[in-house]
Design a protein around this motif. Structure first.
Motif, PDB file in Angstrom:
ATOM      1  N   THR A   1       9.224   1.858  -2.140  1.00  0.00           N
ATOM      2  CA  THR A   1       8.993   2.699  -1.664  1.00  0.00           C
ATOM      3  C   THR A   1       8.205   2.615  -0.558  1.00  0.00           C
ATOM      4  O   THR A   1       7.572   1.535  -0.884  1.00  0.00           O
ATOM      5  CB  THR A   1       8.952   3.823  -2.705  1.00  0.00           C
ATOM      6  N   ARG A   2       7.124   3.418   0.100  1.00  0.00           N
ATOM      7  CA  ARG A   2       6.077   3.124   0.893  1.00  0.00           C
ATOM      8  C   ARG A   2       5.289   3.725   0.195  1.00  0.00           C
ATOM      9  O   ARG A   2       5.286   4.345  -0.652  1.00  0.00           O
ATOM     10  CB  ARG A   2       6.566   4.103   2.108  1.00  0.00           C
ATOM     11  N   MET A   3       4.181   3.018   0.540  1.00  0.00           N
ATOM     12  CA  MET A   3       2.818   3.089  -0.281  1.00  0.00           C
ATOM     13  C   MET A   3       2.550   4.602   0.295  1.00  0.00           C
ATOM     14  O   MET A   3       2.309   4.925   1.173  1.00  0.00           O
ATOM     15  CB  MET A   3       1.841   2.097   0.022  1.00  0.00           C
ATOM     16  N   THR A   4       1.570   5.488  -0.531  1.00  0.00           N
ATOM     17  CA  THR A   4       1.239   6.443  -0.028  1.00  0.00           C
ATOM     18  C   THR A   4      -0.576   6.249   1.033  1.00  0.00           C
ATOM     19  O   THR A   4      -0.778   4.876   0.862  1.00  0.00           O
ATOM     20  CB  THR A   4      -0.193   7.334  -1.557  1.00  0.00           C
ATOM     21  N   ASN A   5      -1.470   7.562   1.478  1.00  0.00           N
ATOM     22  CA  ASN A   5      -2.277   6.469   2.459  1.00  0.00           C
ATOM     23  C   ASN A   5      -3.548   5.951   2.444  1.00  0.00           C
ATOM     24  O   ASN A   5      -3.652   4.929   2.530  1.00  0.00           O
ATOM     25  CB  ASN A   5      -2.613   8.086   2.950  1.00  0.00           C
ATOM     26  N   LYS A   6      -4.067   6.574   0.507  1.00  0.00           N
ATOM     27  CA  LYS A   6      -5.017   6.242  -0.074  1.00  0.00           C
ATOM     28  C   LYS A   6      -5.394   4.707  -0.781  1.00  0.00           C
ATOM     29  O   LYS A   6      -5.050   3.465  -0.281  1.00  0.00           O
ATOM     30  CB  LYS A   6      -5.196   7.089  -1.286  1.00  0.00           C
ATOM     31  N   GLU A   7      -3.057   4.143  -1.428  1.00  0.00           N
ATOM     32  CA  GLU A   7      -2.618   2.954  -2.041  1.00  0.00           C
ATOM     33  C   GLU A   7      -2.364   2.197  -0.700  1.00  0.00           C
ATOM     34  O   GLU A   7      -2.917   0.681  -1.087  1.00  0.00           O
ATOM     35  CB  GLU A   7      -1.504   3.552  -2.201  1.00  0.00           C
ATOM     36  N   PHE A   8      -2.581   2.557   0.389  1.00  0.00           N
ATOM     37  CA  PHE A   8      -2.328   1.285   1.594  1.00  0.00           C
ATOM     38  C   PHE A   8      -3.453   0.651   2.432  1.00  0.00           C
ATOM     39  O   PHE A   8      -4.226   0.108   2.142  1.00  0.00           O
ATOM     40  CB  PHE A   8      -1.332   2.306   3.183  1.00  0.00           C
TER      41      PHE A   8
ATOM     42  N   HIS B   1       5.376  -2.058   6.737  1.00  0.00           N
ATOM     43  CA  HIS B   1       4.768  -3.487   5.586  1.00  0.00           C
ATOM     44  C   HIS B   1       5.893  -2.970   4.619  1.00  0.00           C
ATOM     45  O   HIS B   1       5.960  -4.238   4.117  1.00  0.00           O
ATOM     46  CB  HIS B   1       3.052  -2.610   4.792  1.00  0.00           C
ATOM     47  N   LYS B   2       6.062  -1.630   4.304  1.00  0.00           N
ATOM     48  CA  LYS B   2       7.297  -1.755   2.235  1.00  0.00           C
ATOM     49  C   LYS B   2       8.267  -2.709   3.140  1.00  0.00           C
ATOM     50  O   LYS B   2       8.757  -3.548   2.254  1.00  0.00           O
ATOM     51  CB  LYS B   2       7.812   0.165   3.232  1.00  0.00           C
ATOM     52  N   ARG B   3       8.970  -2.857   4.342  1.00  0.00           N
ATOM     53  CA  ARG B   3      10.327  -3.594   4.607  1.00  0.00           C
ATOM     54  C   ARG B   3       9.486  -4.560   4.501  1.00  0.00           C
ATOM     55  O   ARG B   3      10.480  -5.318   4.436  1.00  0.00           O
ATOM     56  CB  ARG B   3      10.709  -3.376   5.730  1.00  0.00           C
ATOM     57  N   LEU B   4       8.631  -5.265   5.282  1.00  0.00           N
ATOM     58  CA  LEU B   4       8.076  -6.755   4.515  1.00  0.00           C
ATOM     59  C   LEU B   4       8.395  -7.596   3.831  1.00  0.00           C
ATOM     60  O   LEU B   4       8.256  -8.775   3.454  1.00  0.00           O
ATOM     61  CB  LEU B   4       7.136  -6.823   6.058  1.00  0.00           C
ATOM     62  N   GLY B   5       7.638  -6.386   2.738  1.00  0.00           N
ATOM     63  CA  GLY B   5       7.398  -6.714   1.337  1.00  0.00           C
ATOM     64  C   GLY B   5       8.212  -6.527   0.473  1.00  0.00           C
ATOM     65  O   GLY B   5       8.281  -7.397  -0.268  1.00  0.00           O
TER      66      GLY B   5
END
Length: 210
Positions: A169-176, A161-165
């Protein structure tokens, strides 16, 4: 779930999220990862956690050879040290036993879980020692074919999702997990789109699928 419903869900998700729209362009309708609603499938998920796929495949092969058929009754009745010698850690062996006990006692009914509404199904699974949120969500995704089951803590999904968006930075578990709320009731479909895209990228460099 039907191919038509799956396609409609993909198209709806593509309208809601640019990352999923980009994944859909590559993957189209993804192939659903399937398993049976059985103790063996759940036990295999436990065995595969936190180690490489190669190592887990070797260990699980030994477990199957030792038990013949992986059932809760076979796990509870076997020589525990011999089963651990297949390569299972003590915590994983304890989890296989606690889940087996719950299935045999009826505290965990996997057929009922597979047919239940997602929140009640998840609650029944999480009440059993050894089953965490990721395992419960993965079981509901694969074995129950639940279109809204979503293993939010899956690193592969977050990275895709980080790369496609186009995020830095990659989201945290809660953010995701919070972000995925916008994908309801098709979070499981979103997971398959992200996995499908990630595996397509890995295939370009000869890497095994995630």
């Amino acid at each position: 779930m039907t191919p038509r419903k799956l396609k409609a869900a993909c198209e709806e998700l593509a309208r809601r999220d640019i990352a999923l729209e980009r994944a859909y362009r590559v993957v189209r309708v993804p192939e659903w990862r399937k398993g049976d609603a059985t103790y063996a499938v759940l036990a295999k998920m436990i065995a595969y956690q936190q180690i490489t796929t190669k190592a887990a495949t070797t260990i699980w092969g030994r477990v199957e050879d030792f038990l013949g058929e992986v059932t809760p009754e076979a796990v509870l009745a076997c020589d525990q040290e011999a089963l651990r010698a297949c390569g299972l850690s003590r915590p994983k062996l304890a989890h296989l036993n606690s889940i087996a006990e719950a299935v045999v006692s009826g505290a965990l009914n996997l057929e009922r879980v597979a047919a239940a509404e997602i929140d009640s199904a998840r609650a029944e699974m999480l009440a059993v020692r050894g089953i965490g949120p990721w395992t419960a969500d993965l079981f509901l995704l694969y074995a129950a074919r639940n279109m809204d089951a979503f293993p939010a803590g899956d690193v592969g999904l977050m990275e895709a999702h980080k790369r496609l968006g186009g995020y830095t930075t990659r989201m945290t578990n809660k953010e995701f997990s919070d972000w995925a709320e916008r994908w309801r009731p098709y979070r499981g479909v979103a997971a398959h789109l992200l996995w499908g895209w990630l595996n397509a990228e890995r295939a370009k460099t000869g890497q095994p699928p995630a």
